[in-house]
Write a protein that holds these residues in place. Structure first.
Motif, PDB file in Angstrom:
ATOM      1  N   UNK A  68       0.755  -1.028  -0.218  1.00 32.72           N
ATOM      2  CA  UNK A  68       0.255  -0.029   0.212  1.00 32.72           C
ATOM      3  C   UNK A  68       0.789   1.162  -0.179  1.00 32.72           C
ATOM      4  N   UNK A  69       2.103   1.309   0.568  1.00 26.22           N
ATOM      5  CA  UNK A  69       2.770   2.276   1.070  1.00 26.22           C
ATOM      6  C   UNK A  69       3.625   2.530  -0.300  1.00 26.22           C
ATOM      7  N   UNK A  70       4.028   1.921  -0.751  1.00 22.49           N
ATOM      8  CA  UNK A  70       4.653   2.379  -2.485  1.00 22.49           C
ATOM      9  C   UNK A  70       3.727   1.539  -3.713  1.00 22.49           C
ATOM     10  N   UNK A  71       2.383   1.496  -3.615  1.00 23.85           N
ATOM     11  CA  UNK A  71       1.073   1.682  -4.827  1.00 23.85           C
ATOM     12  C   UNK A  71       0.293   2.286  -4.707  1.00 23.85           C
ATOM     13  N   UNK A  72       0.004   2.889  -3.649  1.00 24.53           N
ATOM     14  CA  UNK A  72      -1.083   3.848  -2.897  1.00 24.53           C
ATOM     15  C   UNK A  72      -2.294   2.935  -3.332  1.00 24.53           C
ATOM     16  N   UNK A  73      -2.073   1.726  -3.820  1.00 23.14           N
ATOM     17  CA  UNK A  73      -3.439   1.065  -3.913  1.00 23.14           C
ATOM     18  C   UNK A  73      -3.089  -0.376  -2.833  1.00 23.14           C
ATOM     19  N   UNK A  74      -4.011  -1.174  -2.498  1.00 22.39           N
ATOM     20  CA  UNK A  74      -4.022  -2.643  -2.203  1.00 22.39           C
ATOM     21  C   UNK A  74      -3.995  -3.549  -3.413  1.00 22.39           C
ATOM     22  N   UNK A  75      -2.447  -3.454  -3.660  1.00 21.67           N
ATOM     23  CA  UNK A  75      -2.640  -4.485  -5.194  1.00 21.67           C
ATOM     24  C   UNK A  75      -1.342  -5.029  -5.276  1.00 21.67           C
ATOM     25  N   UNK A  76      -1.979  -6.654  -4.792  1.00 18.98           N
ATOM     26  CA  UNK A  76      -0.671  -7.803  -4.591  1.00 18.98           C
ATOM     27  C   UNK A  76      -0.144  -7.687  -5.880  1.00 18.98           C
ATOM     28  N   UNK A  77       1.433  -7.547  -6.214  1.00 19.07           N
ATOM     29  CA  UNK A  77       1.543  -7.772  -7.793  1.00 19.07           C
ATOM     30  C   UNK A  77       1.779  -9.160  -8.445  1.00 19.07           C
ATOM     31  N   UNK A  78       1.728 -10.708  -7.093  1.00 19.70           N
ATOM     32  CA  UNK A  78       2.260 -11.782  -7.303  1.00 19.70           C
ATOM     33  C   UNK A  78       0.752 -12.372  -7.654  1.00 19.70           C
ATOM     34  N   UNK A  79      -0.923 -12.211  -7.452  1.00 17.55           N
ATOM     35  CA  UNK A  79      -1.883 -12.228  -8.170  1.00 17.55           C
ATOM     36  C   UNK A  79      -2.188 -11.548  -8.818  1.00 17.55           C
ATOM     37  N   UNK A  80      -2.188 -10.196  -8.546  1.00 19.92           N
ATOM     38  CA  UNK A  80      -2.861  -9.376  -9.474  1.00 19.92           C
ATOM     39  C   UNK A  80      -4.325  -8.613  -8.771  1.00 19.92           C
ATOM     40  N   UNK A  81      -4.312  -8.698  -7.598  1.00 19.39           N
ATOM     41  CA  UNK A  81      -6.001  -9.183  -7.376  1.00 19.39           C
ATOM     42  C   UNK A  81      -5.242  -8.125  -5.711  1.00 19.39           C
ATOM     43  N   UNK A  82      -6.785  -7.769  -5.440  1.00 17.71           N
ATOM     44  CA  UNK A  82      -6.665  -6.673  -4.057  1.00 17.71           C
ATOM     45  C   UNK A  82      -7.716  -7.342  -2.935  1.00 17.71           C
ATOM     46  N   UNK A  83      -8.905  -6.787  -3.243  1.00 22.15           N
ATOM     47  CA  UNK A  83     -10.140  -7.423  -2.287  1.00 22.15           C
ATOM     48  C   UNK A  83     -10.661  -5.819  -2.262  1.00 22.15           C
ATOM     49  N   UNK A  84     -12.009  -5.594  -1.183  1.00 19.87           N
ATOM     50  CA  UNK A  84     -12.486  -4.045  -1.450  1.00 19.87           C
ATOM     51  C   UNK A  84     -12.586  -3.610   0.315  1.00 19.87           C
ATOM     52  N   UNK A  85     -13.076  -2.311   0.691  1.00 22.00           N
ATOM     53  CA  UNK A  85     -13.908  -2.433   1.992  1.00 22.00           C
ATOM     54  C   UNK A  85     -14.519  -1.111   2.140  1.00 22.00           C
ATOM     55  N   UNK A  86     -14.635  -1.747   4.035  1.00 30.17           N
ATOM     56  CA  UNK A  86     -15.879  -0.388   4.624  1.00 30.17           C
ATOM     57  C   UNK A  86     -15.578   0.092   4.936  1.00 30.17           C
ATOM     58  N   UNK A  87     -15.878   1.899   5.058  1.00 28.48           N
ATOM     59  CA  UNK A  87     -16.135   2.842   6.096  1.00 28.48           C
ATOM     60  C   UNK A  87     -16.825   3.978   5.520  1.00 28.48           C
ATOM     61  N   UNK A  88     -16.613   5.031   5.902  1.00 28.12           N
ATOM     62  CA  UNK A  88     -17.749   6.740   6.813  1.00 28.12           C
ATOM     63  C   UNK A  88     -16.877   6.973   5.528  1.00 28.12           C
ATOM     64  N   UNK A  89     -18.742   7.270   4.860  1.00 26.29           N
ATOM     65  CA  UNK A  89     -17.619   8.858   4.255  1.00 26.29           C
ATOM     66  C   UNK A  89     -17.424  10.256   4.815  1.00 26.29           C
TER      67      UNK A  89
END
Length: 353
Positions: free
Chosen positions: A73-94
């Motif tokens: 996350x720190x390096x890419x500015x997103x959660x993007x696994x470089x091996x699987x190419x996948x990430x996920x999703x999140x919950x939060x408050x606007x």
């Protein structure tokens, strides 16, 4: 406040011209463009393939998994696994809505993002201190940014946030499964029978929802494929499949024979596993003229396409892209109305609590 590109191109730092999902690095600064929304992050949900890969890489060492997620996350500015190419999703408050946003969200709404973390600008501020690195769900603090064309849904008030997050993480799977099962029902309307549906990885989150969706859409028979007897017992207790078979889906002949032994090949095969190497078996387990839906981010689509060609398999192969209109409502309705689905989800969450 300037308008952003609705696809998020203005947040791409490198390489120039890439879409946010394909980009190596995104701008995750909190300042908004006019059509964006900023979310105060509460929890991430890593996709199953990514979490498995990280856990196996580090031998189950949760601290090492946590450190690598922070590094990504720190390096890419997103959660993007470089091996699987996948990430996920999140919950939060606007916490802020740009004046030109068309997402229909308001400050204070608790939401789940229904777009991948691989294209969502994300900045973490707590070093994931509340996460032990041993579960897909990750308590977190920080912020994320939604673009003009992003997708999010308000969290339902009648469900715990952790449960709603787990469902919404895979909500595209049952909706797309239902669509293709219904198409086969229409094709077979002159015979008055629905399709046989096999779900590989049937005791998991997406697998259990796909079984329930297939039955509701008119499948005449459902087959759940699981890797071991423990999952078989769990799936039988849930009552979601007409037949449950134990098979290593990475063995193509074994998968073909296991599905065939329940009454013949499947008309629709849905692959929901989080391990690679199941492409050939899924193709072999499917009848000529049938459909294979790949929801696993562990899938090699080159192996699937070339394998089907080499097997002279006349099957339609579908990439589950995670988005179908109304998909969150479909999945949440299945959770509420199918006790077996809810039991499987709650047991999974309890096991990782």
């Amino acid at each position: 406040m300037a308008m952003g590109d609705p696809l998020g191109l203005h947040r791409v730092l490198e390489p120039a011209g890439a879409l946010p999902q394909a980009a190596q690095r995104l701008d995750a600064r909190p300042e908004l463009w006019a059509d964006e929304v900023r979310i105060a992050v509460e929890r991430l949900n890593l996709d199953a393939a990514s979490f498995r890969q990280l856990s196996e890489k580090h031998g189950g060492d949760g601290e090492a998994v946590r450190a690598e997620v922070l590094e990504i996350v720190g390096a890419r500015g997103k959660m993007h696994n470089p091996v699987t190419g996948s990430g996920g999703m999140l919950v939060g408050t606007v916490e802020e809505v740009g004046p030109a946003s068309t997402l229909g969200l308001a400050v204070g709404d608790r939401v789940a993002t229904l777009v991948s973390l691989t294209l969502t600008p994300l900045h973490l501020t707590d070093a994931l201190a509340g996460w032990d690195g041993r579960s897909e769900q990750v308590p977190a603090a920080g912020h994320a940014v939604l673009f003009g064309r992003s997708v999010a849904a308000r969290l339902p008030e009648d469900l715990p946030a952790e449960l709603a997050l787990a469902v919404m993480d895979v909500c595209g799977a049952p909706a797309l499964t239902a669509r293709h099962v219904a198409r086969h029902v229409d094709l077979d309307s002159d015979r008055g029978v629905g399709p046989r549906v096999a779900v590989v990885g049937a005791a998991g989150k997406s697998g259990s929802l796909c079984l329930a969706a297939a039955r509701r859409a008119g499948a005449r028979a459902t087959v759940g494929v699981v890797p071991h007897d423990g999952e078989a017992a769990t799936l039988r207790a849930a009552g979601l499949a007409d037949e449950v078979v134990v098979c290593d889906a990475r063995d193509p002949v074994a998968l073909r024979d296991a599905v065939a032994a329940t009454g013949g090949p499947a008309d629709v095969t849905v692959v929901c596993v989080d391990v690679p190497g199941c492409e050939g078996g899924a193709v072999l387990a499917t009848a000529q003229g049938g459909t294979v839906i790949f929801f696993s981010m562990a899938t090699s689509f080159a192996a699937a396409a070339l394998g089907a060609e080499g097997l002279a398999a006349d099957v339609t192969m579908v990439v589950g892209n995670g988005y179908v209109p109304g998909h969150a409502d479909v999945a949440l309705d299945l959770l509420r109305s199918e006790p077996g689905v809810r039991a499987l989800f709650e047991a999974r969450l309890e096991a990782h609590a």
